[in-house]
Design an enzyme around this catalytic site. Structure first.
Site, PDB file in Angstrom:
ATOM      1  N   CYS A  38       0.632  -1.188   0.000  1.00  0.00           N
ATOM      2  CA  CYS A  38       0.176   0.077   0.108  1.00  0.00           C
ATOM      3  C   CYS A  38       0.903   1.226  -0.048  1.00  0.00           C
ATOM      4  O   CYS A  38       1.490   1.628  -1.126  1.00  0.00           O
ATOM      5  CB  CYS A  38      -1.088  -0.083   1.053  1.00  0.00           C
ATOM      6  N   HIS A  59      -3.954  -6.044   1.374  1.00  0.00           N
ATOM      7  CA  HIS A  59      -3.381  -6.163   2.769  1.00  0.00           C
ATOM      8  C   HIS A  59      -4.614  -6.861   3.409  1.00  0.00           C
ATOM      9  O   HIS A  59      -5.275  -7.698   2.735  1.00  0.00           O
ATOM     10  CB  HIS A  59      -3.285  -4.833   3.402  1.00  0.00           C
TER      11      HIS A  59
END
Length: 228
Positions: free
Chosen positions: A93, A194
């Protein structure tokens, strides 16, 4: 074997259960008789090419990314050299965004990137949120499904000819348009996924550990011959 891991900015980029990913590395390495040594690399700490086999950069909000971006950009040359020597890398991310050439936030703030991965990111007007499924082929003829969760405003564009991590089966991916997610450059992987990532995808942890072990072995041979 001892696998040396550099965890970059664990006090800043830790919003997506990033320590859970490190725990998966540790457990799966130990099951195979290997020892995982984890060093925290923070603000002002040097990256020494050859000192680590695997680099990990987690996710953070824009405030934390603004804080670490200049420091990470200053580490670009030794990090790039480490990867050129065969070290592995996983960036999730925010870390994924900052390893490109730069990230422009929603309010126009420009964050310098390390330029390690061939991509750029600009924040869009709405966040891309939801479960993601990817079809990945990290080795010729070996296809796996990668599952995760995405929550990002960034619209990431890969350079022409750059390799994505996988093809989006469900979800938005890099930009909600291209049909691809993440980026793969040799033994380096960047992704928006994630949840955390590795507990849901132990095969990816094993692949990264195998790449790190290959680096550790080659580094050990070079050291035994008097090299660095």
């Amino acid at each position: 074997m001892r696998i040396r891991v550099a965890h970059l900015y664990p006090d800043y980029l830790n919003i997506y259960a990033d320590r859970g990913n490190i725990a998966v590395f540790d457990r799966r390495a130990s099951w195979r008789g290997h020892e995982l040594d984890v060093d925290a690399i923070g603000m002002g700490d040097a990256i020494v090419p050859g000192a680590h086999d695997l680099y990990y950069v987690g996710g953070g909000q824009d405030r934390e990314q603004l804080l670490v971006a200049p420091d990470l950009a200053a580490k670009a040359e030794p990090l790039r050299e480490a990867l050129d020597r065969g070290a592995a890398l996983l960036a999730v991310c925010g870390g994924y965004q900052l390893l490109g050439r730069g990230y422009r936030g929603f309010h126009g703030e420009d964050m310098p990137g390390a330029g390690v991965l061939p991509l750029e990111t600009v924040a869009g007007e709405r966040r891309l949120i939801g479960d993601v499924l990817l079809e990945c082929e990290l080795e010729p003829g070996w296809r796996e499904t990668l599952a995760g969760f995405e929550n990002h405003a960034g619209r990431t564009k890969l350079d022409s000819g750059a390799a994505p991590l996988g093809r989006v089966v469900a979800g938005f991916g890099n930009d909600g348009e291209s049909g691809y997610e993440g980026c793969r450059l040799g033994r380096a992987i960047g992704t928006y996924l994630h949840g955390p990532l590795l507990p849901r995808n132990p095969w990816l942890a094993d692949w990264l550990l195998a790449q790190a072990l290959a680096h550790a072995v080659s580094a050990g041979r070079a050291h035994s011959r008097g090299g660095r």
